[in-house]
Design an enzyme around this catalytic site. Sequence first.
Site, PDB file in Angstrom:
ATOM      1  N   SER A  67       0.944  -1.526  -0.016  1.00  0.00           N
ATOM      2  CA  SER A  67      -0.240   0.013  -0.174  1.00  0.00           C
ATOM      3  C   SER A  67       0.885   1.018   0.096  1.00  0.00           C
ATOM      4  CB  SER A  67      -1.008  -0.022   0.977  1.00  0.00           C
ATOM      5  OG  SER A  67      -2.018   0.957   1.009  1.00  0.00           O
ATOM      6  N   HIS A 102      -7.824  -5.658   0.483  1.00  0.00           N
ATOM      7  CA  HIS A 102      -6.334  -4.831   0.096  1.00  0.00           C
ATOM      8  C   HIS A 102      -5.604  -5.237   1.340  1.00  0.00           C
ATOM      9  CE1 HIS A 102      -4.162  -1.228  -0.125  1.00  0.00           C
ATOM     10  NE2 HIS A 102      -4.333  -0.413   1.656  1.00  0.00           N
ATOM     11  N   ASP A 132     -10.458  -5.178  -4.109  1.00  0.00           N
ATOM     12  CA  ASP A 132      -9.543  -4.192  -2.723  1.00  0.00           C
ATOM     13  C   ASP A 132     -10.186  -2.510  -3.127  1.00  0.00           C
ATOM     14  OD1 ASP A 132      -7.550  -2.077  -1.573  1.00  0.00           O
ATOM     15  OD2 ASP A 132      -6.302  -2.930  -2.788  1.00  0.00           O
TER      16      ASP A 132
END
Length: 249
Positions: A101, A227, A197
């Site tokens: 991320s 995610h 996600d």
Amino acid sequence: MAGAEYLDTAQGRRLAYHSTPGKGPVVVFLGGLKSDMEGTKALHLEAWAQARGQAFLRFDYSGHGESSGRFEDGCIGDWHEDTLAAIDALTEGPILPVGSSMGGWQALLLARARPERIAGLVTIAAAPDFTEDSYWAGFSDAQKRQLEEVGQVELPSDYMEPYVITRRMIEDGRDRLVLRAPLPLPFPVRCLQGTADSAVSTDTALRLLEHADCPDMRLTLVKSADHRFSDGLCLALIEAAVLDVLGAG
């Protein structure tokens, strides 16, 4: 498990870390926004590295986990400085960053700052430029006014308490954008992205794939993965991506 060790940086921050000795390249896990080094992916990769005698490093950015500071006081540039401090002080030789991320953005900034150190790169739901393309672009006029007048806004999170987004984070992020200028990645890169996600879209993954100048870059889309990307299948895919980079380097 032994407790964390600490690194004092030139900026006056104290970073908590766990370092595993072994053969290189050093696999370095770079966590996400408001995540920490005790997450499923970081611990799984550490155990995997230890089992194969691979050097490994995980650490907390300032304002995260066991490191000093408050999250609300930090920004992308601060965490980039933390990453460079950890890499320079705690690793030697080639490194293989695994960025999750926001850590994917950090990995790309690291590759730009220390290209000679990078043996290859793995990203998991990488979120480059998210302060501009997700936060700022998604703000209402009222939120933009609040950011200017109050200096911060709160955004809800699917995973934890609301994020406090500061004007400093937005303004500093604009100095760290990686998708608006050439992005040379002269080493193997493997990108992983879940199609379910809700925080980072497949469009972002495709944009990074198309933008980067890389001779050996592959994107794997995983149907229905979210995610977190931390169930058994996803963890196995992370292992495979790291092994693929190690073999390709």
